[in-house]
Design a protein around this motif. Structure first.
Motif, mmCIF file in Angstrom:
data_model
loop_
_atom_site.group_PDB
_atom_site.id
_atom_site.type_symbol
_atom_site.label_atom_id
_atom_site.label_comp_id
_atom_site.label_asym_id
_atom_site.label_seq_id
_atom_site.Cartn_x
_atom_site.Cartn_y
_atom_site.Cartn_z
ATOM 1 N N THR A 1 -5.178 37.372 24.601
ATOM 2 C CA THR A 1 -5.248 38.099 23.325
ATOM 3 C C THR A 1 -4.371 37.437 22.273
ATOM 4 O O THR A 1 -4.824 37.147 21.164
ATOM 5 C CB THR A 1 -4.813 39.558 23.524
ATOM 6 O OG1 THR A 1 -5.610 40.118 24.556
ATOM 7 C CG2 THR A 1 -4.998 40.365 22.256
ATOM 8 N N SER A 2 -3.096 37.153 22.645
ATOM 9 C CA SER A 2 -2.229 36.486 21.661
ATOM 10 C C SER A 2 -2.846 35.167 21.246
ATOM 11 O O SER A 2 -2.835 34.806 20.076
ATOM 12 C CB SER A 2 -0.835 36.185 22.189
ATOM 13 O OG SER A 2 -0.420 37.158 23.049
ATOM 14 N N GLY A 3 -3.372 34.449 22.235
ATOM 15 C CA GLY A 3 -3.916 33.117 21.961
ATOM 16 C C GLY A 3 -5.027 33.188 20.931
ATOM 17 O O GLY A 3 -5.004 32.463 19.926
ATOM 18 N N TYR A 4 -5.976 34.105 21.156
ATOM 19 C CA TYR A 4 -7.094 34.069 20.207
ATOM 20 C C TYR A 4 -6.695 34.591 18.842
ATOM 21 O O TYR A 4 -7.190 34.128 17.821
ATOM 22 C CB TYR A 4 -8.341 34.747 20.794
ATOM 23 C CG TYR A 4 -8.485 36.240 20.566
ATOM 24 C CD1 TYR A 4 -8.843 36.738 19.319
ATOM 25 C CD2 TYR A 4 -8.311 37.136 21.615
ATOM 26 C CE1 TYR A 4 -8.992 38.098 19.127
ATOM 27 C CE2 TYR A 4 -8.460 38.500 21.424
ATOM 28 C CZ TYR A 4 -8.786 38.969 20.178
ATOM 29 O OH TYR A 4 -8.919 40.301 19.975
ATOM 30 N N ILE A 5 -5.718 35.530 18.826
ATOM 31 C CA ILE A 5 -5.285 36.018 17.509
ATOM 32 C C ILE A 5 -4.586 34.906 16.732
ATOM 33 O O ILE A 5 -4.813 34.715 15.534
ATOM 34 C CB ILE A 5 -4.388 37.257 17.652
ATOM 35 C CG1 ILE A 5 -5.230 38.426 18.183
ATOM 36 C CG2 ILE A 5 -3.781 37.647 16.310
ATOM 37 C CD1 ILE A 5 -4.470 39.698 18.395
ATOM 38 N N ILE A 6 -3.750 34.132 17.440
ATOM 39 C CA ILE A 6 -3.064 33.023 16.757
ATOM 40 C C ILE A 6 -4.082 32.038 16.181
ATOM 41 O O ILE A 6 -4.040 31.674 15.010
ATOM 42 C CB ILE A 6 -2.129 32.282 17.741
ATOM 43 C CG1 ILE A 6 -0.929 33.174 18.076
ATOM 44 C CG2 ILE A 6 -1.662 30.953 17.163
ATOM 45 C CD1 ILE A 6 -0.034 32.615 19.151
ATOM 46 N N LEU A 7 -5.034 31.639 17.038
ATOM 47 C CA LEU A 7 -6.017 30.659 16.579
ATOM 48 C C LEU A 7 -6.855 31.208 15.430
ATOM 49 O O LEU A 7 -7.094 30.539 14.428
ATOM 50 C CB LEU A 7 -6.940 30.268 17.732
ATOM 51 C CG LEU A 7 -6.317 29.322 18.749
ATOM 52 C CD1 LEU A 7 -7.289 29.049 19.887
ATOM 53 C CD2 LEU A 7 -5.921 28.021 18.075
ATOM 54 N N LEU A 8 -7.266 32.460 15.593
ATOM 55 C CA LEU A 8 -8.149 33.033 14.592
ATOM 56 C C LEU A 8 -7.436 33.204 13.258
ATOM 57 O O LEU A 8 -8.009 32.957 12.196
ATOM 58 C CB LEU A 8 -8.667 34.379 15.087
ATOM 59 C CG LEU A 8 -9.943 34.839 14.434
ATOM 60 C CD1 LEU A 8 -11.037 33.820 14.643
ATOM 61 C CD2 LEU A 8 -10.365 36.182 15.010
#
Ligand code: ADP
Length: 609
Positions: free
Chosen positions: A102-109
């Motif tokens: 979740t953190s990963g995709y929020i950061i990327l997005l």
């Protein structure tokens, strides 16, 4: 209130008639912005997808855990901790991975969203700055600024939301439905009947609430507009002692928005209340129906637990999808508004074309047979068959009644507009064949004597005429413009920050800074569009002195709204009905006893009043 309603009534028909069809969302332009961010975007999609898949797994694992607990309770044998450890650790692991994803995709997005938005802002701003003056005649700057700010903001949020939530909601809905079916086809059948009804009712109620919310927001904006106008024009408000009335206007709008927001609040409250009851009843119903299945041994308690959690996930996802749909529609229309001007090509290109080498440049200007109407008002012919020559190094003044087209002549020389027919020439070359950036930036100096200054230091304002100028050059230009004295008189000197639009300077001081700003580029041709409002005698004297110095040795076009300043001009042209009707020196024209001497007589009479 009356004044407010009158405004609305005046504006509405106009806006309706000028409203063009809503712009379309152009996917190929969007693709250009997304392309550079493709890798992080794909990364975000993969991570979000993986997180969603895990979210589907978690209910199943919870069910396993509950089964362990239930078995232990039933049989009271074995080691509880040992039996729990395996599934619990696995679940913990899943939680951890899910959190990381979740953190990963929020950061990327958010990286993708911010960069796309920043790119859009820069590209749109560049595209707006490139447009012709005619474009700005036709479009309100407030609305243009809105496209740069709120439209891009809205588009960005929608973009991020649709990708993250949309992906998650859809995956979870599908996935959880599959698990529901695997756990218990019978219970799923029941849910399939009940859930869509509830979600549908919720969506209808929700769209009603959104409409209320939009209306309330518009009302808040209206109230803000009243305050904005009053505070922005506070001097006028005070001069007319209108504080009370402005307060009443504002209070009326604020009360209205308060009422609307209260209604919205009540609507949300009812919605929340009913949906809580409905959702809790679903849980109760599921346990009830599940209980019967358990008692007939068709289901384990763990399965019921899994079923409950998974069906909650489905509910949340479906609700999310309905909200997202509205958001997506809004995002697309914001995006369309942003893209509308991106692909707009100005009719007057800023660069490209010839530059005349300096040694041979003389600064001669010819207007030949020019007819012109403003693009926003094609029915009104402002110039008709207008011809005029500015000989190199000479000063030519244009006089005539207000509205006669004098400033328009200056705008055509700056090539703010192209003439409908006829040509403007510099040194015998059609200005349409010349490099416009060079022409405006280095050849023509424009002094609008109701000048606009930027809210930065005086140094920066003068340097605006030539960004690479040294401090010494700035000071030199200020001296030529009779401005050095008063500037050094300020405590902060050249670093003095002039207020918004130069509000902290007197009229004469602003004019002299504007003269310095034009002189610093050492232009061959100088255009003076005179102020229509008079200065006091002393300011007028220093400004005139600066102008006299500025005009020597240059080709000068003076657009004179007052006559006192142009007696020394080499040639005075009198304009009427879009063409020149008289030309000559001051004395020649006086002797002739025509329009010019009329104008002079009239101005003297006005001066005496
Ligand atoms: P002057 O400088 O002699 O007072 P202008 O050149 O400013 O006159 O204006 C000539 C006419 O053109 C006026 O009728 C004015 O209303 C109109 N006009 C000026 N600027 C614009 C514009 N940007 N768009 C449409 N009409 C304009």
């Amino acid at each position: 209130v009356a004044h407010c309603e009158a405004d609305v009534n005046n504006n509405t028909p106009l806006e309706v008639t000028t409203k063009t069809p809503a712009p379309e969302f152009k996917w190929h332009i969007f693709w250009e912005f997304v392309k550079p961010q493709l890798f992080p975007l794909m990364g975000a999609v993969v991570l979000a997808f993986a997180a969603a898949i895990l979210n589907i797994q978690i209910p199943l694992m919870l069910g396993n855990l509950v089964n362990v607990v239930a078995r232990y309770l039933r049989e009271q044998t074995g080691n509880y901790v040992q039996e729990m450890r395996g599934p619990a650790l696995k679940l913990l692991g899943l939680y951890g991975i899910q959190g990381l994803l979740t953190s990963g995709y929020i950061i990327l997005l958010s990286r993708v969203g911010e960069r796309v938005a920043a790119d859009m802002r820069k590209t749109l701003f560049a595209s707006l700055l490139r447009q012709d003056v005619a474009f700005f005649d036709a479009n309100k700057t407030g609305l243009l600024v809105n496209r740069l700010t709120s439209d891009i903001q809205e588009f960005k949020s929608s973009f991020k939301l649709v990708i993250s939530q949309g992906l998650r909601s859809i995956t979870q809905t599908v996935g959880c439905f599959v698990s529901l079916y695997i756990i218990s086809p019978k219970l799923t059948g029941l849910t399939v009947v009940v859930l869509p009804c509830l979600v549908g009712a919720g969506a209808i109620f929700g769209s009603f609430l959104r409409k209320l919310s939009r209306l309330a927001q518009e009302q808040v904006a209206k109230a803000t507009g009243v305050a904005d106008e009053a505070l922005g024009n506070v001097r006028t408000v005070k001069a007319f002692a209108m504080e009370e009335r402005e307060l009443q206007l504002y209070a009326y709008e604020v009360d209205k928005s308060c009422e609307m927001n209260e209604d919205l609040g009540s609507g949300i409250a009812v919605f929340q209340g009913i949906s809580n009851i409905a959702l809790n009843c679903i849980v109760l119903g599921t346990i009830f129906a599940g209980g019967t299945l358990i008692s007939s041994n068709e289901m384990s308690p763990g399965d019921l637990m899994s079923f409950l959690v998974a069906s909650q996930t489905v509910q949340r996802s479906l609700a999310g999808i309905s909200i997202l749909f509205g958001q997506m529609v809004r995002g697309l229309s914001s995006g369309a508004r942003v893209f509308e001007y991106l692909s707009l090509v100005p009719t007057i290109p800023l660069s490209g074309g010839r530059r005349i080498p300096y040694p041979s440049l003389t600064g001669r200007v010819d207007f030949i047979n020019i007819s012109f109407s403003y693009p926003t008002r094609p029915g009104q012919q402002v110039l008709s068959k207008f011809s005029l020559t500015l000989p190199p190094g000479k000063t030519v003044a244009i006089v005539g009644e207000s509205g006669g087209g004098k400033s328009t002549v200056a705008s055509l020389l700056e090539r703010f507009y192209d003439p409908t027919s006829g040509v403007v020439m510099v040194d015998g070359l059609d200005i349409r064949s010349l490099d416009l950036t060079w022409l405006r930036g280095q050849v023509i100096g424009f002094i609008n004597q109701e000048p606009v200054l930027f809210g930065s230091s005086i140094m920066d304002n003068i340097r605006f005429g030539k960004p690479e100028a040294t401090d010494a050059e700035v000071i030199n230009a200020a001296k030529q413009a009779n401005a050095h004295g008063f500037i050094t008189g300020f405590p902060d000197g050249y670093s003095t920050v002039v207020g918004e639009r130069g509000a902290t300077l007197s009229g004469g001081q602003k004019q002299r800074i504007a003269i310095a700003r034009a002189l610093i580029k050492n232009p061959f041709i100088l255009v003076l569009d005179e102020a229509t409002s008079a200065l006091d005698a002393e300011s007028e004297r220093v400004v005139q002195e600066a102008l006299d110095r500025a005009t020597t040795g240059r080709t000068v076009l003076i657009i004179a709204h007052r006559l006192s300043t142009i007696k020394g001009a080499d040639l005075i042209c009198v304009m009427s009905n879009g063409r020149i009707v008289e030309a000559g020196s001051h004395l020649e024209l006086l002797a002739k006893g025509g329009l010019y001497s009329d104008l002079i007589r009239r101005q003297r009479a006005e001066g005496k009043k």
